[in-house]
Every structure is written in structure tokens, then in C-alpha cells.
Design a protein around this motif. Structure first.
Motif, mmCIF file in Angstrom:
data_model
loop_
_atom_site.group_PDB
_atom_site.id
_atom_site.type_symbol
_atom_site.label_atom_id
_atom_site.label_comp_id
_atom_site.label_asym_id
_atom_site.label_seq_id
_atom_site.Cartn_x
_atom_site.Cartn_y
_atom_site.Cartn_z
ATOM 1 N N THR A 86 0.846 -1.194 0.000
ATOM 2 C CA THR A 86 0.000 0.000 0.000
ATOM 3 C C THR A 86 0.882 1.245 0.000
ATOM 4 O O THR A 86 1.932 1.272 0.636
ATOM 5 N N HIS A 106 -8.831 2.659 -3.295
ATOM 6 C CA HIS A 106 -9.216 2.508 -1.885
ATOM 7 C C HIS A 106 -10.196 1.332 -1.780
ATOM 8 O O HIS A 106 -11.411 1.534 -1.611
ATOM 9 N N PHE A 108 -11.052 -0.814 0.408
ATOM 10 C CA PHE A 108 -11.805 -1.075 1.631
ATOM 11 C C PHE A 108 -12.676 0.107 2.046
ATOM 12 O O PHE A 108 -13.337 0.045 3.077
ATOM 13 N N TYR A 118 -8.179 0.512 4.041
ATOM 14 C CA TYR A 118 -7.178 -0.464 3.580
ATOM 15 C C TYR A 118 -5.797 -0.149 4.161
ATOM 16 O O TYR A 118 -5.108 -1.034 4.674
ATOM 17 N N TYR A 299 -13.229 -5.298 7.668
ATOM 18 C CA TYR A 299 -11.854 -5.572 7.271
ATOM 19 C C TYR A 299 -10.868 -5.640 8.445
ATOM 20 O O TYR A 299 -10.077 -6.587 8.524
#
Length: 327
Positions: A86, A106, A108, A118, A299
Motif C-alpha cells: 500500500t 481505496h 476497503f 485499507y 476488514y
């Protein structure tokens, strides 16, 4: 006995034939055990495998170990180098995107402050892995040292350790964490690590004590004592290598428990505190908005569950490999 089973030495050495026959039979049996005839379980050079060698062989053939080890390796890598997967900033906030769902770049979505979920999920692995590994190492070292000495020397030291351990066992973990960490102003992971070590060493100490008490009764330890070996030599060379396996199993399983405990304390506001990035903090924030923005909870909670499950699976695989009774 047929002629094919009569060793040559037993025929040609007269009165010494009986001894030679016994030695030949012993060598043939040993060769069968060590795999010289291709049917044994020993090494190719004829030497028998150790407990650790057999355990490593079993672990390599265990799919549960391989899967959990790969997951843990991946988590450790992203905890050290989160930039590998990331390029987002877990602290950057954009209120115009608060609680928005997944978007390009993005996957998440965003949290209540418009931060990338994320990126926060990836960076949250660092705190959890750090707390779990450091707390497990501290509890294992302290518990093994105190429990091993108590099991080896016995007497008043053993009785004192048992009573102190009973006191710590009587402290509720969550309640103790809320009381202990509520007076700590530091926002680093080390107060949480210290608290877990403080309440985690008695379990390791009891396991280590029992293992040492069992190991010191073996014949090879008694023989070393009869030959004049010092206490330090017996502990380091003869007892510790044969008593450490149960400690490793318990510590491996406890590592996942400690990660879960850190997340629980952070969820309750007593563990890690902002600006730290932690799965427990994010779960606590998202629990209020679970109906409107379930992705905020899904998540980090999923990452936490997978991490804890991976360490528990690894501990179970190690236990099966190191326990001869389960083979």
C-alpha cells in the motif's frame, strides 16, 4: 538356527562366539532401526533422528503448518514493510469521503474521518504483531527461567513460586488490564506488552516446572549427576533441551491469544490509544456505525481473526509434531 543366521565371528572365535553373536545381532537390529536396510526411519548415514528432526519432518508434511506459516510470514513482512502492498497514508483524512464505500485506489473504503481503511488495516498489523511477539518472548523467557529453576531445585523456592503464580492466576485479565493500563499515560505499545508479560508468565512457569521435574528424573540426568556434573551443566546440556518443547507449544498458541487480548483492551480504550493504528481501535470506532458503514468493521475484524487463527493453527501443528504420543 539356520546357517544363514549364524555370524561368522561366532564360529571362528571359540569361547567368544556367544559375545560376538550378541554383538552381531545387536548391530543387525540397530541397522534395521536406523534405516541401513532401506526400511528404517533413520538418517541415510545410519544415525537416528532427534526429536527436533522428526518434528521438522512432520511439520513440512503438515498442510496446516504450511498454510499458517505462510500467513504469518506474510503478516510479519507487511508489519515491517507495509509500503510493499500500500502507498496510502493511514493518518490522512478527507471528511468529504467519510464512511464512503470502496473506490478506485481505496478497495476497503473510508472510515468516519475519511481515512483509508485499507491502509489502516495494513498498518494495524504492525502493532498487533509487535505486541504479540514481544509479549510472548518476555513471558516465555521469564516463565521458563523461574519455572525451570523451581522445578530443578524444588524446596522453598518451588513453594514460593507456586504461591506467587496462584496470586497472578486469581487476577481477572480484562479487569486487571483496565486497572493497570488506565493509569499509564504512555501511548506506545510497551505498557501493553509489560502488562501481558506480567500476567502471562505464570502459565509458562507452570509448564516449564512440570517439564523440568519430569526431565530430571531420567536416567541420563542421574548419570550426569553421578559423574559430578554441575547444576548449570545439567540444566543447560541435559534438562533444558528435553524440557523446552512443551514451552514452545504453549508460547506459540499464547501468541495468538495475546494479539486478541491487545485488540480487546484497545477496543475498551485501555490498550493502545490514538494516534496509534490498531485493529482494536478501528473496530471500536466502527462498532457504532456498523449499520451504515459495515465495511469499516469488516476488514480490521477479519484481519484480526485471520491472524489469531493462523497462530493457533501453528501452535496446534507444532504440538502435534513435538508430542510423540500423537504420532
Amino acid at each position: 538356527m539356520p546357517d544363514a543366521y549364524v555370524p561368522k565371528e561366532a564360529v571362528t572365535h571359540g569361547d567368544g562366539g556367544t559375545t560376538a553373536l550378541a554383538m552381531a545381532e545387536a548391530e543387525s537390529l540397530e541397522g534395521g532401526r536406523n534405516g541401513r536396510d532401506g526400511r528404517g526411519g533413520g538418517r541415510p548415514n545410519g544415525r537416528p533422528r532427534s526429536l527436533w528432526g522428526d518434528a521438522w519432518r512432520d511439520l513440512r508434511r503438515n498442510p496446516v503448518f504450511l498454510i499458517s506459516a505462510l500467513i504469518i510470514l506474510f503478516l510479519i513482512v507487511i508489519a515491517i514493510w507495509p509500503q510493499l502492498i500500500t502507498d496510502g497514508n493511514p493518518y490522512r483524512a478527507d471528511l468529504s469521503k467519510a464512511q464512503d464505500g470502496p473506490a478506485p485506489g481505496h478497495p476497503f473504503g473510508f472510515d468516519t474521518q475519511g481515512r483509508d481503511v485499507y491502509a489502516r488495516t495494513v498498518y494495524g498489523a504492525r502493532a498487533s504483531i509487535t505486541v504479540g511477539v514481544c509479549a510472548t518472548a518476555g513471558a516465555a523467557l521469564l516463565g521458563s527461567l523461574l519455572g525451570g529453576l523451581a522445578g530443578f531445585f524444588g524446596g522453598w523456592w518451588d513453594a514460593l513460586l507456586s504461591r506467587v503464580a496462584d496470586i497472578f492466576f486469581g487476577i481477572p485479565v480484562l479487569l486487571g488490564g483496565l486497572v493497570f493500563l488506565s493509569v499509564v499515560t504512555s501511548k506506545t505499545v510497551w505498557p501493553v506488552v509489560g502488562f501481558i508479560v506480567l500476567l502471562g508468565w505464570p502459565q509458562i512457569a507452570r509448564i516449564a516446572r512440570g517439564s523440568v521435574v519430569t526431565a530430571k528424573q531420567n536416567d541420563y540426568v542421574q548419570a550426569a549427576r553421578a559423574l559430578g556434573a554441575s547444576n548449570g551443566r545439567m540444566l543447560l546440556r541435559h534438562i533444558a533441551p528435553n524440557a523446552v518443547a512443551p514451552v514452545i507449544v504453549v508460547a506459540t498458541i499464547a501468541l495468538g491469544t495475546y494479539i486478541s487480548l491487545e485488540a480487546t483492551l484497545s477496543y475498551l480504550g485501555a490498550g493502545l490509544k490514538p494516534p496509534n493504528v490498531s485493529w482494536g481501535i478501528d473496530i471500536s470506532t466502527a462498532s457504532t456505525y456498523i449499520r451504515n458503514a459495515p465495511h469499516m468493521l469488516l476488514y480490521p475484524a477479519g484481519a484480526l481473526s485471520i491472524t489469531v487463527l493462523a497462530f493457533i493453527m501453528l501452535g496446534d501443528a507444532v504440538r502435534d509434531a513435538l508430542d510423540p504420543k500423537l504420532r
